[in-house]
Design a protein around this motif. Structure first.
Motif, PDB file in Angstrom:
ATOM      1  N   GLN A  95     -47.174  25.948  69.447  1.00 42.51           N
ATOM      2  CA  GLN A  95     -47.799  25.150  70.503  1.00 42.51           C
ATOM      3  C   GLN A  95     -49.022  25.886  71.055  1.00 42.51           C
ATOM      4  O   GLN A  95     -49.019  27.113  71.197  1.00 42.51           O
ATOM      5  N   VAL A 121     -35.362  19.996  65.319  1.00 43.21           N
ATOM      6  CA  VAL A 121     -35.222  20.293  66.747  1.00 43.21           C
ATOM      7  C   VAL A 121     -33.940  19.662  67.250  1.00 43.21           C
ATOM      8  O   VAL A 121     -33.711  18.455  67.056  1.00 43.21           O
ATOM      9  N   GLN A 176     -38.725  17.191  60.795  1.00 38.56           N
ATOM     10  CA  GLN A 176     -39.972  17.324  60.019  1.00 38.56           C
ATOM     11  C   GLN A 176     -39.561  17.662  58.591  1.00 38.56           C
ATOM     12  O   GLN A 176     -39.308  18.813  58.250  1.00 38.56           O
ATOM     13  N   GLU A 224     -40.358  26.161  61.755  1.00 40.33           N
ATOM     14  CA  GLU A 224     -41.427  26.759  62.561  1.00 40.33           C
ATOM     15  C   GLU A 224     -42.080  25.676  63.408  1.00 40.33           C
ATOM     16  O   GLU A 224     -42.385  24.589  62.929  1.00 40.33           O
ATOM     17  N   TRP A 225     -42.317  26.057  64.668  1.00 42.64           N
ATOM     18  CA  TRP A 225     -42.884  25.093  65.619  1.00 42.64           C
ATOM     19  C   TRP A 225     -43.784  25.874  66.564  1.00 42.64           C
ATOM     20  O   TRP A 225     -43.302  26.707  67.343  1.00 42.64           O
ATOM     21  N   MET A 281     -45.896  21.456  63.659  1.00 42.22           N
ATOM     22  CA  MET A 281     -44.533  21.657  63.162  1.00 42.22           C
ATOM     23  C   MET A 281     -44.580  21.703  61.640  1.00 42.22           C
ATOM     24  O   MET A 281     -45.113  20.799  60.995  1.00 42.22           O
ATOM     25  N   GLU A 341     -42.447  28.130  69.734  1.00 46.77           N
ATOM     26  CA  GLU A 341     -41.630  27.512  70.797  1.00 46.77           C
ATOM     27  C   GLU A 341     -40.572  28.516  71.244  1.00 46.77           C
ATOM     28  O   GLU A 341     -39.892  29.123  70.418  1.00 46.77           O
ATOM     29  N   THR A 343     -38.379  21.742  59.543  1.00 43.29           N
ATOM     30  CA  THR A 343     -38.034  22.048  60.938  1.00 43.29           C
ATOM     31  C   THR A 343     -37.142  20.945  61.510  1.00 43.29           C
ATOM     32  O   THR A 343     -37.380  19.754  61.279  1.00 43.29           O
ATOM     33  N   SER A 350     -49.267  20.508  69.324  1.00 44.57           N
ATOM     34  CA  SER A 350     -47.986  20.900  68.748  1.00 44.57           C
ATOM     35  C   SER A 350     -48.062  20.767  67.238  1.00 44.57           C
ATOM     36  O   SER A 350     -48.354  19.679  66.724  1.00 44.57           O
ATOM     37  N   ARG A 400     -34.953  24.901  68.516  1.00 43.98           N
ATOM     38  CA  ARG A 400     -34.984  24.674  67.063  1.00 43.98           C
ATOM     39  C   ARG A 400     -33.680  25.120  66.415  1.00 43.98           C
ATOM     40  O   ARG A 400     -33.164  26.201  66.697  1.00 43.98           O
ATOM     41  N   TYR A 419     -47.639  20.282  57.158  1.00 51.48           N
ATOM     42  CA  TYR A 419     -47.462  20.381  58.616  1.00 51.48           C
ATOM     43  C   TYR A 419     -47.767  19.052  59.305  1.00 51.48           C
ATOM     44  O   TYR A 419     -48.521  18.226  58.796  1.00 51.48           O
ATOM     45  N   CYS A 424     -41.487  12.486  58.816  1.00 54.47           N
ATOM     46  CA  CYS A 424     -41.642  12.933  60.206  1.00 54.47           C
ATOM     47  C   CYS A 424     -41.157  11.816  61.133  1.00 54.47           C
ATOM     48  O   CYS A 424     -41.714  10.708  61.117  1.00 54.47           O
TER      49      CYS A 424
END
Length: 711
Positions: A580, A629, A682, A577-578, A623, A568, A627, A621, A573, A687, A653
């Motif tokens: 896409q 956001v 997250q 880690e994210w 994540m 991303e 993480t 997506s 963030r 993940y 989540c």
């Protein structure tokens, strides 16, 4: 002598009358006149009551007066009453003449005579005159002395009445006026050949508080600071708080000391003079010596342009350019007409011609500095409009080179760098501006904006805040409220919502929660939606029925080439880690991304509300654990966002939109409006994988979906 009377008067009165008549006849004969016997007596009719008494006299005011003995045939012929009638009639005719020929201020005279309206009938008449003659000692109306407050026309002593507690409020109102002048340093004159039309001094009027203020001819823009509206706000409060008028108690002193009044008046006059001087200094000089010699022809062509006769105006300026090729004003006028025609006909070719002609006018010898500035500024603006960003940057750089001390031109140059995506160049420009003008609000907000983009969050806050607080033109922009609030949220400062609220009040945000900047008015706004509310039930049903197929393709791509999941890049963030993997962007397929997930793309092709959404995306997506956001909002209210859960570890989540927090479920779709503030955590052990599908807001028409610009 015959008398028309039903009863005989006493003998003494008859003899007295006969002697009086004889004396009058002798006097007439001595002077050569005629006597009553030669002409004959004039008989005056008299009205009698049934009982034989003389009838009462009816006055014009409706009052009745009984005729006394001798009123019809006795008593002196020219009584005091007769003289009063004559005086009154003369007064009436004189008043008519004075009023008709406007010799004196009739209303003012009547206002003073009203003091002698003794009978209360609303005017000055015979009855009032009688009182005046009988009471000569009645006091006159006092005339105000020099230096004392002038009484109002309502009557003497009116200046000593005031609303209790109004003195402090009045001083507060005066402290807020006169208003600061609007900044017109960016103004391009429409009609420089007629300076009186655009550059004449603004009229001055009297505020209801009695303080001189300048009339604001333009509507208040959103760019004006709230402090500039203090005067009107206080005035409204004064009107709202003023109690109903009653009989005021006499006050021992003036409501305002004379000295403070003089100081306030002096300050107002000084401010007005400063404004006049400023207006004179800013009056542009667009004509050189050659242009002055053909001023009448230039004015005639300019009038055609102002009246909208653009074809004739273009011919007129073309002719002037051919006859006088070194006339900057003629060429500048031609550029303006081409500019107007380009807007009217929506012609980019004509607009490019105007851009070229503006440049030609600026290159001519002996061009005045004001015309050079006006031509190049307009050229830069029109280049930006056409997307010629590098050309606009070059034009503005030339302006800065010619006018190095002009801070506003340097600020414009910084914006040109930003439009090119050159944050480094813009940052250098704004550092130069702040070095010579450290309080310049425009430079501050833009410099803070650049620091925020560099993720220098804490450093950006004072520049953004102080720039917005300055209220200078160009600072009242939703992006600056947006980024200041976001920066404050990231450092844990709850005052972020104060600035969001302020941005909402200024009209930049739909609400404190919904802070998107590219909006269509009137669309239904709510954070969470059901499939039935969107009307896209077929799309939701397809996604939920085929979620395993979609999941398996996404996992296969992740296993074969994790490089397709890009990090991303929007700086959303706080940590973690994210990644896409984008399939559609701005209503178009993203390269050959669909080759990796052909079944998913085939399923999506059936739903143009998603694949044709130019203000959205379709993407996977993923994540990783740990993480977070930051709270953020999407750019537009024209879309809704669907999340299809594919791999959802539990628990940990969750997603918050406004003040409601929900969790994903595998095989289920969540729908929310991402123009509202939302935040993601997250905190699971593995993940999280979802499919994001943006769709058009259901209330947008087909025409809007086709014509809205992509985001």
């Amino acid at each position: 002598m015959q008398r028309c009377a039903s009863s005989q008067p006493p003998v003494e009165e008859i003899h007295a009358e006969e002697e009086e008549v004889e004396e009058e006849q002798e006097a007439f004969q001595e002077t050569g006149g005629v006597n009553e016997e030669q002409v004959g007596p004039v008989e005056e009719p008299s009205v009698q009551e049934p009982d034989g008494r003389p009838a009462p006299v009816e006055h014009k005011n409706g009052k009745r007066a009984e005729a006394g003995p001798g009123a019809a045939d006795g008593g002196p012929r020219f009584s005091m009453f007769t003289w009063l009638v004559v005086v009154a009639l003369l007064g009436v005719w004189s008043s008519v003449a004075v009023f008709y020929f406007d010799i004196v201020d009739y209303d003012r005279v009547l206002g003073k005579l009203a003091a002698y309206d003794t009978d209360g009938d609303g005017d000055f008449d015979v009855e009032d005159a009688k009182v005046l003659l009988e009471e000569p000692s009645k006091p006159e109306v006092e005339t105000p002395t020099k230096g004392a407050p002038e009484p109002e026309e309502d009557g003497p002593g009116a200046e000593e009445t005031s609303v209790p507690g109004s003195q402090d409020l009045e001083s507060e109102i005066q402290a807020a006026v006169p208003l600061p002048p609007l900044d017109d340093s960016h103004f391009i004159p429409d009609d420089p050949a007629e300076p009186g039309e655009h550059y004449e001094e603004e009229p001055v009027s009297i505020d209801t508080t009695g303080v001189l203020v300048e009339e604001n001819q333009q509507e208040e823009t959103e760019g004006e600071s709230g402090r500039y509206r203090t005067s009107s706000k206080l005035s409204q409060e004064a009107e709202a708080e003023e109690p109903p008028k009653a009989e005021p108690e006499p006050q021992t002193g003036s409501t305002r000391p004379t000295e403070s009044r003089r100081e306030a008046d002096g300050a107002a006059e000084k401010a007005a003079e400063e404004q006049k001087e400023k207006a004179k200094k800013k009056k542009p000089k667009l004509l050189n010596k050659m242009d002055k010699s053909i001023k009448s022809e230039i004015d005639a062509a300019e009038r055609l342009r102002k009246k909208g006769n653009l074809d004739l105006a273009l011919k007129a300026f073309d002719s002037l350019v051919q006859q006088h090729p070194l006339s900057p004003r003629a060429r500048y006028g031609k550029a303006q007409v081409q500019d107007d025609l380009a807007e009217k006909l929506r012609s980019n070719d004509l607009l490019q011609s105007a851009i070229n002609t503006y440049g030609e006018a600026a290159e001519l010898p002996d061009v005045t500095s004001d015309l050079l500035r006006a031509a190049l500024k307009r050229r830069a603006e029109r280049q930006q409009f056409l997307g010629r960003m590098r050309g606009s940057l070059a034009t503005l750089q030339k302006l800065v080179d010619v006018f190095p001390a002009d801070v506003d031109l340097r600020n414009d140059l910084g914006v040109a760098h930003l439009l090119l995506g050159d944050n480094k160049g813009a940052k250098k420009v704004y550092e130069e501006v702040l070095a010579v003008a450290p309080s310049n609000g425009f430079a501050k907000v833009h410099y803070g904006f650049i620091l925020k983009a560099e993720n220098r969050i804490a450093e950006s806050i004072p520049f953004l805040r102080e720039g917005l607080e300055s209220g200078e033109p160009g600072t009242d922009d939703g992006r600056f409220y947006f980024h200041l609030g976001d920066a404050l949220q990231r450092v844990g400062d709850d005052s972020a919502y104060h600035w969001y609220e302020r941005g909402h009040q200024r009209g930049h945000f739909a609400s404190v929660w919904q802070r998107s900047l590219y909006n269509v008015e009137g669309l239904k706004a709510q954070p969470w939606w059901t499939p039935q509310e969107t009307g896209y039930t077929d799309l939701v049903r397809m996604l939920e029925r085929n979620w395993k197929t979609i999941r398996d393709e996404a996992l296969a791509v992740m296993d074969r080439s994790r490089g397709r999941f890009l990090p991303e890049e929007e700086n959303l963030r706080e940590k973690g880690e994210w990644g896409q993997y984008t399939l559609w962007q701005q209503g178009k397929r993203a390269g050959n991304a669909c080759q990796g997930v052909p079944k998913t793309c085939a399923l999506m092709e059936r739903f143009p509300e998603a694949t044709g959404c130019k203000r959205g995306q379709i993407k996977f997506s993923v994540m990783q654990p740990g993480t977070h956001v930051w709270p953020h909002t999407g750019p537009t209210n024209c879309r809704l966002r669907m999340h299809l859960g594919l791999v959802i570890p539990a628990p940990g989540c969750r997603i918050r939109c406004t003040n409601q927090t929900r969790e994903w479920e595998e095989g289920r779709v969540l729908i929310f409006d991402d123009s509202f503030e939302h935040e993601v955590w997250q905190e699971a052990d593995s993940y999280r994988l979802i499919l994001i599908v943006d769709v058009w807001h259901p209330q947008l028409s087909q025409y809007q979906r086709q014509t809205l610009s992509p985001i």
